[in-house]
Design an enzyme around this catalytic site. Sequence first.
Site, PDB file in Angstrom:
ATOM      1  N   ASP A  10      -4.950   6.091  -2.042  1.00 12.50           N
ATOM      2  CA  ASP A  10      -4.827   4.958  -1.124  1.00 12.50           C
ATOM      3  C   ASP A  10      -3.368   4.874  -0.684  1.00 12.50           C
ATOM      4  O   ASP A  10      -2.486   5.473  -1.310  1.00 12.50           O
ATOM      5  CB  ASP A  10      -5.242   3.662  -1.829  1.00 12.50           C
ATOM      6  CG  ASP A  10      -5.141   2.456  -0.900  1.00 12.50           C
ATOM      7  OD1 ASP A  10      -5.512   2.581   0.285  1.00 12.50           O
ATOM      8  OD2 ASP A  10      -4.658   1.393  -1.338  1.00 12.50           O
ATOM      9  N   SER A  11      -3.131   4.094   0.343  1.00 14.62           N
ATOM     10  CA  SER A  11      -1.755   3.876   0.782  1.00 14.62           C
ATOM     11  C   SER A  11      -0.957   3.127  -0.294  1.00 14.62           C
ATOM     12  O   SER A  11       0.264   3.169  -0.287  1.00 14.62           O
ATOM     13  CB  SER A  11      -1.761   3.070   2.074  1.00 14.62           C
ATOM     14  OG  SER A  11      -2.523   1.891   1.892  1.00 14.62           O
ATOM     15  N   CYS A  73      -8.662   4.648   0.966  1.00 17.55           N
ATOM     16  CA  CYS A  73      -8.004   3.876   2.026  1.00 17.55           C
ATOM     17  C   CYS A  73      -8.835   3.936   3.316  1.00 17.55           C
ATOM     18  O   CYS A  73      -9.140   5.027   3.817  1.00 17.55           O
ATOM     19  CB  CYS A  73      -6.627   4.480   2.270  1.00 17.55           C
ATOM     20  SG  CYS A  73      -5.710   3.708   3.597  1.00 17.55           S
ATOM     21  N   GLU A 152      -1.067  -8.630  -1.427  1.00 16.15           N
ATOM     22  CA  GLU A 152       0.035  -8.006  -2.189  1.00 16.15           C
ATOM     23  C   GLU A 152       0.891  -9.080  -2.870  1.00 16.15           C
ATOM     24  O   GLU A 152       1.440  -8.861  -3.933  1.00 16.15           O
ATOM     25  CB  GLU A 152       0.929  -7.170  -1.258  1.00 16.15           C
ATOM     26  CG  GLU A 152       0.217  -5.990  -0.624  1.00 16.15           C
ATOM     27  CD  GLU A 152       0.345  -4.695  -1.424  1.00 16.15           C
ATOM     28  OE1 GLU A 152       1.280  -4.577  -2.220  1.00 16.15           O
ATOM     29  OE2 GLU A 152      -0.523  -3.816  -1.251  1.00 16.15           O
ATOM     30  N   CYS A 184     -11.205  -2.774   4.562  1.00 13.67           N
ATOM     31  CA  CYS A 184      -9.851  -2.503   4.082  1.00 13.67           C
ATOM     32  C   CYS A 184      -9.856  -2.716   2.570  1.00 13.67           C
ATOM     33  O   CYS A 184     -10.515  -3.640   2.077  1.00 13.67           O
ATOM     34  CB  CYS A 184      -8.865  -3.456   4.747  1.00 13.67           C
ATOM     35  SG  CYS A 184      -7.219  -3.389   4.027  1.00 13.67           S
ATOM     36  N   HIS A 186      -7.901  -4.029   0.540  1.00 20.41           N
ATOM     37  CA  HIS A 186      -7.403  -5.295  -0.007  1.00 20.41           C
ATOM     38  C   HIS A 186      -8.357  -6.471   0.207  1.00 20.41           C
ATOM     39  O   HIS A 186      -8.269  -7.469  -0.493  1.00 20.41           O
ATOM     40  CB  HIS A 186      -6.073  -5.658   0.652  1.00 20.41           C
ATOM     41  CG  HIS A 186      -4.932  -4.799   0.218  1.00 20.41           C
ATOM     42  ND1 HIS A 186      -4.953  -3.429   0.328  1.00 20.41           N
ATOM     43  CD2 HIS A 186      -3.735  -5.120  -0.334  1.00 20.41           C
ATOM     44  CE1 HIS A 186      -3.811  -2.946  -0.128  1.00 20.41           C
ATOM     45  NE2 HIS A 186      -3.052  -3.948  -0.527  1.00 20.41           N
TER      46      HIS A 186
HETATM   47  N1  DGL Z   1      -5.332   0.725   2.184  1.00 27.31           N
HETATM   48  C1  DGL Z   1      -5.315   0.213   3.529  1.00 27.31           C
HETATM   49  C2  DGL Z   1      -6.743   0.221   4.097  1.00 27.31           C
HETATM   50  O1  DGL Z   1      -7.712   0.246   3.365  1.00 27.31           O
HETATM   51  C3  DGL Z   1      -4.734  -1.173   3.601  1.00 27.31           C
HETATM   52  C4  DGL Z   1      -3.260  -1.231   3.349  1.00 27.31           C
HETATM   53  C5  DGL Z   1      -2.450  -0.503   4.393  1.00 27.31           C
HETATM   54  O2  DGL Z   1      -2.331  -0.968   5.539  1.00 27.31           O
HETATM   55  O3  DGL Z   1      -1.967   0.570   4.051  1.00 27.31           O
HETATM   56  O4  DGL Z   1      -6.904   0.198   5.282  1.00 27.31           O
END
Ligand code: DGL
Length: 265
Positions: A10-11, A73, A152, A184, A186
């Site tokens: 993931d990011s 992600c 976050e 997403c 989060h």
């Molecule tokens: N992990 C990203 C997503 O699922 C969200 C956080 C980001 O913008 O990197 O889209």
Amino acid sequence: MDNRPIGVFDSGLGGLTVLKALKIALPNENFIYVGDTARVPYGNKSRKKIKQYSDQISKWLIAQDCKMVVVACNTASAIALESLRMKFSIPIIGVINSGVRRAIHLSQNSHIAVLATAATIKSDEYGKQLKALNSQIIIKNIACPLFVPLVEEGLTNDHLSLSVIKMYLKSLKNSKFDTVILGCTHYPLLKDPIQNILGDKVKLVDSGNAIVKEVEEFLMENNLMSKISQGIFHCFVTDEPESFDKIAERFLQTKLVGTSHIELF
Ligand code: DGL
């Protein structure tokens, strides 16, 4: 039978929600998780950068001898999945397709809304895949760029997050949209306030949870299940591991030790 680990990336931290669901469903599997904490968020980056970062992480996971890669992600899945699959020969699964199928299955009137980062919404990947399965579907795309920083910061159920959620979801209240994809990593952490605002009749799809079944089926069909009960997982991050551990404990609801730092090129 294949005891090699499954790579999940993931990011940043958000993909830990996917890792958690995978660990519960597949307790014998070993996992390697990469959170690109030095370069998060991806949601407001260019396509070129998102592809480059996803490429570097996948290459690294493959070098660790992973048997498959799960792109937890949504933004990376929307923008980079196709090019990753063309470039690398190991199986690579993204979160979008399973979220789409779950939403189509749940919606009774084919009105589906997608909440996601700006980059995911701009790619229209959810929209394209929904239409590919049902061309009659009515879709509403809503970019919610403030959700990620709220989560976050741990602001998941206070007056600030409630006002932001209300602002983004204004057009969905009392509308015909009966199913909403949380597109997403989060957003599942905002599930309760989102559900409260939209009401119980609206079904929320957690695309991270939806992928678990797909991974399980893939491993079974291809005889890739791990047969030795290990359930080991290692986390790697591109920034300092210390702050990751603290927030990750909230996501995983378990104590983390030994997260390591990696440099990606
Ligand atoms: N992990 C990203 C997503 O699922 C969200 C956080 C980001 O913008 O990197 O889209």
